[in-house]
Design a protein around this motif. Structure first.
Motif, PDB file in Angstrom:
ATOM      1  N   VAL A 102     -37.987 -31.710  -2.708  1.00  0.00           N
ATOM      2  CA  VAL A 102     -37.017 -31.546  -3.941  1.00  0.00           C
ATOM      3  C   VAL A 102     -36.900 -32.725  -4.627  1.00  0.00           C
ATOM      4  O   VAL A 102     -36.607 -32.930  -5.867  1.00  0.00           O
ATOM      5  N   ILE A 103     -36.336 -34.092  -3.629  1.00  0.00           N
ATOM      6  CA  ILE A 103     -36.114 -35.170  -3.912  1.00  0.00           C
ATOM      7  C   ILE A 103     -37.226 -35.988  -4.691  1.00  0.00           C
ATOM      8  O   ILE A 103     -37.149 -36.444  -5.995  1.00  0.00           O
ATOM      9  N   ASP A 104     -38.434 -35.752  -4.329  1.00  0.00           N
ATOM     10  CA  ASP A 104     -39.846 -36.486  -4.842  1.00  0.00           C
ATOM     11  C   ASP A 104     -40.226 -35.924  -6.281  1.00  0.00           C
ATOM     12  O   ASP A 104     -40.346 -36.355  -7.120  1.00  0.00           O
ATOM     13  N   SER A 105     -39.818 -34.362  -6.237  1.00  0.00           N
ATOM     14  CA  SER A 105     -40.155 -34.053  -7.562  1.00  0.00           C
ATOM     15  C   SER A 105     -39.107 -34.181  -8.545  1.00  0.00           C
ATOM     16  O   SER A 105     -39.224 -34.684  -9.954  1.00  0.00           O
ATOM     17  N   ALA A 106     -37.731 -34.319  -8.126  1.00  0.00           N
ATOM     18  CA  ALA A 106     -36.852 -34.668  -9.184  1.00  0.00           C
ATOM     19  C   ALA A 106     -36.895 -35.999  -9.470  1.00  0.00           C
ATOM     20  O   ALA A 106     -36.720 -36.339 -10.629  1.00  0.00           O
ATOM     21  N   ARG A 107     -37.325 -37.182  -8.630  1.00  0.00           N
ATOM     22  CA  ARG A 107     -37.402 -38.153  -9.088  1.00  0.00           C
ATOM     23  C   ARG A 107     -38.502 -38.439  -9.849  1.00  0.00           C
ATOM     24  O   ARG A 107     -38.482 -39.354 -10.864  1.00  0.00           O
ATOM     25  N   ALA A 108     -39.643 -37.653  -9.630  1.00  0.00           N
ATOM     26  CA  ALA A 108     -40.815 -37.726 -10.695  1.00  0.00           C
ATOM     27  C   ALA A 108     -40.409 -37.323 -11.870  1.00  0.00           C
ATOM     28  O   ALA A 108     -40.943 -37.607 -13.084  1.00  0.00           O
ATOM     29  N   MET A 109     -39.438 -36.595 -12.481  1.00  0.00           N
ATOM     30  CA  MET A 109     -39.056 -36.093 -13.609  1.00  0.00           C
ATOM     31  C   MET A 109     -37.725 -36.667 -14.122  1.00  0.00           C
ATOM     32  O   MET A 109     -37.299 -36.474 -15.112  1.00  0.00           O
ATOM     33  N   GLY A 110     -37.442 -38.006 -13.460  1.00  0.00           N
ATOM     34  CA  GLY A 110     -36.243 -38.866 -13.719  1.00  0.00           C
ATOM     35  C   GLY A 110     -34.809 -38.236 -13.579  1.00  0.00           C
ATOM     36  O   GLY A 110     -33.865 -38.840 -14.052  1.00  0.00           O
ATOM     37  N   ILE A 111     -34.538 -37.523 -12.527  1.00  0.00           N
ATOM     38  CA  ILE A 111     -33.563 -36.916 -12.211  1.00  0.00           C
ATOM     39  C   ILE A 111     -32.689 -37.754 -10.979  1.00  0.00           C
ATOM     40  O   ILE A 111     -33.495 -38.125 -10.082  1.00  0.00           O
ATOM     41  N   GLU A 112     -31.699 -38.372 -11.183  1.00  0.00           N
ATOM     42  CA  GLU A 112     -30.904 -39.188 -10.490  1.00  0.00           C
ATOM     43  C   GLU A 112     -30.690 -38.467  -9.204  1.00  0.00           C
ATOM     44  O   GLU A 112     -30.349 -37.424  -8.976  1.00  0.00           O
ATOM     45  N   ASP A 113     -30.630 -39.453  -7.759  1.00  0.00           N
ATOM     46  CA  ASP A 113     -30.187 -38.731  -6.797  1.00  0.00           C
ATOM     47  C   ASP A 113     -28.955 -38.008  -6.757  1.00  0.00           C
ATOM     48  O   ASP A 113     -28.527 -36.967  -5.936  1.00  0.00           O
ATOM     49  N   GLU A 114     -27.788 -38.613  -7.325  1.00  0.00           N
ATOM     50  CA  GLU A 114     -26.630 -38.067  -7.446  1.00  0.00           C
ATOM     51  C   GLU A 114     -26.568 -36.876  -8.061  1.00  0.00           C
ATOM     52  O   GLU A 114     -25.783 -35.666  -7.797  1.00  0.00           O
ATOM     53  N   LYS A 115     -27.550 -36.536  -9.049  1.00  0.00           N
ATOM     54  CA  LYS A 115     -27.613 -35.379  -9.656  1.00  0.00           C
ATOM     55  C   LYS A 115     -28.137 -34.239  -8.664  1.00  0.00           C
ATOM     56  O   LYS A 115     -27.760 -33.110  -8.659  1.00  0.00           O
ATOM     57  N   ILE A 116     -29.199 -34.639  -8.144  1.00  0.00           N
ATOM     58  CA  ILE A 116     -29.770 -33.786  -7.155  1.00  0.00           C
ATOM     59  C   ILE A 116     -28.567 -33.310  -6.105  1.00  0.00           C
ATOM     60  O   ILE A 116     -28.593 -31.935  -5.840  1.00  0.00           O
ATOM     61  N   ILE A 117     -27.768 -33.989  -5.539  1.00  0.00           N
ATOM     62  CA  ILE A 117     -26.827 -33.652  -4.400  1.00  0.00           C
ATOM     63  C   ILE A 117     -26.073 -32.692  -5.248  1.00  0.00           C
ATOM     64  O   ILE A 117     -25.663 -31.513  -4.496  1.00  0.00           O
ATOM     65  N   LEU A 118     -25.572 -32.960  -6.213  1.00  0.00           N
ATOM     66  CA  LEU A 118     -24.623 -31.966  -7.185  1.00  0.00           C
ATOM     67  C   LEU A 118     -25.170 -30.659  -7.365  1.00  0.00           C
ATOM     68  O   LEU A 118     -24.648 -29.808  -7.272  1.00  0.00           O
ATOM     69  N   ILE A 119     -26.407 -30.538  -7.735  1.00  0.00           N
ATOM     70  CA  ILE A 119     -27.014 -29.524  -8.116  1.00  0.00           C
ATOM     71  C   ILE A 119     -27.099 -28.588  -6.846  1.00  0.00           C
ATOM     72  O   ILE A 119     -26.944 -27.402  -6.741  1.00  0.00           O
ATOM     73  N   ASN A 120     -27.551 -29.355  -5.658  1.00  0.00           N
ATOM     74  CA  ASN A 120     -27.566 -28.563  -4.404  1.00  0.00           C
ATOM     75  C   ASN A 120     -26.373 -27.958  -3.784  1.00  0.00           C
ATOM     76  O   ASN A 120     -26.194 -27.014  -3.466  1.00  0.00           O
ATOM     77  N   ARG A 121     -25.261 -28.712  -3.981  1.00  0.00           N
ATOM     78  CA  ARG A 121     -23.914 -28.283  -3.744  1.00  0.00           C
ATOM     79  C   ARG A 121     -23.521 -27.050  -4.540  1.00  0.00           C
ATOM     80  O   ARG A 121     -23.164 -26.087  -4.093  1.00  0.00           O
ATOM     81  N   TRP A 122     -23.873 -27.180  -5.583  1.00  0.00           N
ATOM     82  CA  TRP A 122     -23.468 -25.950  -6.609  1.00  0.00           C
ATOM     83  C   TRP A 122     -24.373 -24.738  -6.245  1.00  0.00           C
ATOM     84  O   TRP A 122     -23.819 -23.827  -5.987  1.00  0.00           O
ATOM     85  N   VAL A 123     -25.525 -24.926  -5.834  1.00  0.00           N
ATOM     86  CA  VAL A 123     -26.474 -23.740  -5.393  1.00  0.00           C
ATOM     87  C   VAL A 123     -25.710 -23.404  -4.153  1.00  0.00           C
ATOM     88  O   VAL A 123     -25.532 -22.090  -4.018  1.00  0.00           O
TER      89      VAL A 123
END
Length: 142
Positions: A102-123
């Motif tokens: 998840v993290i590697d894919s998100a970073r490859a698309m330019g998604i910030e770590d903070e945004k990944i955390i927020l999306i996962n928490r929402w899910v």
């Protein structure tokens, strides 16, 4: 899941999503029945035929980072991260290998770590809320 975004994806983007999902399913070494059902559901929603889906599922050499880098639209990238979080959490066990994908894919698309955390928490909050609703409505005994 909100299906409206699917209409905005190109066929190639849909294939990329499915490839990344397949790699995610393989990450923890356990392929749960719910994960397979999710993949089949996604493929059907994306209009991807069974033969194409099966060839993607069977390919153990998918370079998910290279695939994710092809997603240039931020809204599509965020949707992919959200769907990956749903898939990674569907078996109630977010393995480190799944989280890495998840993290590697998100970073490859330019998604910030903070945004990944927020999306996962929402899910996670959405999954908990859904299960709570099922219990309240006596649709599930826990």
């Amino acid at each position: 899941m909100d299906d409206e975004y699917i209409q905005t994806l190109s066929y190639d983007e849909k294939l990329i999503f499915l490839k990344v999902f397949c790699r995610l399913v393989r990450a923890d070494g356990n392929i749960d029945a719910d994960e397979i059902a999710f993949l089949k559901s996604i493929a059907a929603r994306y209009g991807i035929d069974n033969n194409t889906m099966l060839s993607i599922i069977k390919d153990p050499n998918i370079d998910f980072v290279a695939e994710a880098q092809k997603i240039n639209n931020r809204a599509h990238a965020l949707q992919l991260v959200k769907e990956m979080c749903v898939l990674a959490n569907i078996d109630n066990d977010l393995a480190d290998a799944e989280l890495d994908i998840v993290i590697d894919s998100a970073r490859a698309m330019g998604i910030e770590d903070e945004k990944i955390i927020l999306i996962n928490r929402w899910v996670l909050d959405s999954l908990i809320l859904s299960k709570t609703g099922q219990i309240i409505m006596e649709q599930n005994n826990g």
